[in-house]
Write a protein that holds these residues in place. Structure first.
Motif, PDB file in Angstrom:
ATOM      1  N   LEU A 187      41.366  43.110  49.165  1.00  0.00           N
ATOM      2  CA  LEU A 187      42.304  43.339  48.065  1.00  0.00           C
ATOM      3  C   LEU A 187      41.613  43.988  46.868  1.00  0.00           C
ATOM      4  O   LEU A 187      42.149  44.932  46.248  1.00  0.00           O
ATOM      5  N   ALA A 205      48.952  43.383  43.952  1.00  0.00           N
ATOM      6  CA  ALA A 205      47.602  43.191  44.491  1.00  0.00           C
ATOM      7  C   ALA A 205      46.834  42.172  43.654  1.00  0.00           C
ATOM      8  O   ALA A 205      46.107  41.324  44.195  1.00  0.00           O
ATOM      9  N   ALA A 266      47.576  41.439  52.709  1.00  0.00           N
ATOM     10  CA  ALA A 266      46.332  41.898  52.087  1.00  0.00           C
ATOM     11  C   ALA A 266      45.942  43.296  52.533  1.00  0.00           C
ATOM     12  O   ALA A 266      44.965  43.850  52.029  1.00  0.00           O
TER      13      ALA A 266
END
Length: 376
Positions: A187, A205, A266
């Motif tokens: 990430l 994110a 992710a």
């Protein structure tokens, strides 16, 4: 008890002679016999003190044997006890004193042949008693060594059990944290290198990083709590009032969908092919091992082949076992962190579960195959 019975034998024999004195007539001097019996009784009374004063009691009881027959039993027992517990510099002088008193006792008969006989027999008896005492000492030492060996063996088994539990906790910590931290790295890498993200995507994110960091802390706290509770179990049982917080539920095969959704969120690409039948009959322990194997395989793929598509195939039924295959494209020259320690941990986990695991490279893809037992 047997030693005291042996020591009392001459005294009992004298009592029989005293009771039968009417039969023997004037051949028995009742007064001297009573005095002899009193001496033997005094010797019996001193025997319990031999454990505190070994050679002193043995010497004191040996001296009256020069004129008392009934003192012979207590004196022999005290001397045997001395031979069992003490060294030669104490045994030899008392043995010489004892032998001399026995020889002197024979001189009351004024017969040189009887004296020689007494000297030989007394020496043989003392030698036998000494050997018996040393034998008892050897037996006690062997028993003490055996008990000590058992104690050390028990302590070693306890330490091995503690080590096994620590290794289990360490493996669990590795499985949990390696998965979480690799997700965080993916990430964070996306935020660092993606220039085309919208503010909303960047916010999503960042929230994913925050959520995974929070999950990492919670899972680490749970593992460390297990370790801490294990270190204080004995004290908690002793106090009887220690409060323990409930252990977090362990993931099973039913949690795999959530795991796949998490890694996909992710950014990891995962294709899943699940053909498991009668999954409600799968043992919980087997499901937990399966979850950890898939989790570690996904973690390894993120480390060694970031960006590649991962295929996860899971199948099986009762009687055939649970089959797991996870594969991903290989990236030449990228060993990744960990130095294959994750695969070693997976192999050990599978072995402990009674299954088997293999891994190799086929047609440019790294393939991990695991088979876990699933009884019908």
């Amino acid at each position: 008890m047997l030693l005291y019975l042996f020591a009392a034998l001459p005294l009992l024999l004298s009592a029989v002679i005293l009771i039968s004195s009417g039969t023997y007539g004037p051949q028995v001097n009742v007064g001297m016999l009573l005095a002899d019996m009193a001496t033997g009784a005094a010797g019996m009374a001193l025997l319990p003190l031999r454990r505190r004063w070994q050679w002193q009691i043995a010497a004191v009881l040996a001296v009256p044997t020069a004129f008392s027959m009934t003192m012979g039993g207590p004196a022999i027992v005290a001397f045997a006890s001395l031979a069992t517990h003490r060294r030669w510099r104490q045994v030899v002088p008392v043995a010489v004193l004892f032998w001399a008193c026995e020889v002197f006792y024979s001189r009351w008969k004024d017969d040189i042949q009887l004296t020689v006989f007494y000297a030989i027999v007394s020496a043989a008896v003392l030698a036998a008693v000494t050997a018996f005492g040393l034998y008892l000492r050897g037996r006690r030492e062997l028993e003490a060594e055996r008990l000590e060996a058992e104690r050390r063996g028990q302590a070693q088994r306890v330490e091995q059990a503690k080590l096994a539990e620590r290794l289990k906790i360490a493996q669990e910590m590795h499985d949990v944290l390696a998965h979480r931290l690799s997700l965080l790295a993916m990430l964070a890498g996306g935020l660092a290198y993606r220039k085309d993200l919208t503010p909303e995507q960047t916010r999503e994110a960042a929230l994913a990083i925050q959520e995974n960091a929070h999950q990492s802390l919670n899972e680490l706290r749970a593992v460390l709590g297990t370790l801490r509770r294990g270190g204080h179990d004995d004290q908690a049982e002793h106090d009887g009032a220690a409060e323990t917080e409930p252990a977090a539920p362990q993931p099973t095969l039913a949690h795999l969908d959530a795991l796949f959704a998490e890694v996909r969120a992710a950014g990891q690409q995962v294709e899943v092919h699940d053909t498991v039948t009668e999954r409600d009959r799968l043992p919980t322990q087997t499901g937990r091992h399966a979850y950890r194997i898939v989790q570690e395989a996904l973690t390894n793929a993120r480390k060694h082949a970031p960006g590649s598509v991962v295929r996860a195939e899971i199948g099986g039924r009762p009687g055939d076992g649970l089959r797991i295959r996870v594969s991903n494209a290989t990236v030449p020259g990228r060993p990744g962190p960990g130095g294959r320690l994750g695969l070693i941990g997976l192999a050990e986990r599978t072995r402990m579960a009674g299954g088997k695991i293999t891994h190799d490279v086929r047609d440019g893809r790294f393939v991990l195959d695991a088979l876990l037992p699933w009884e019908a």
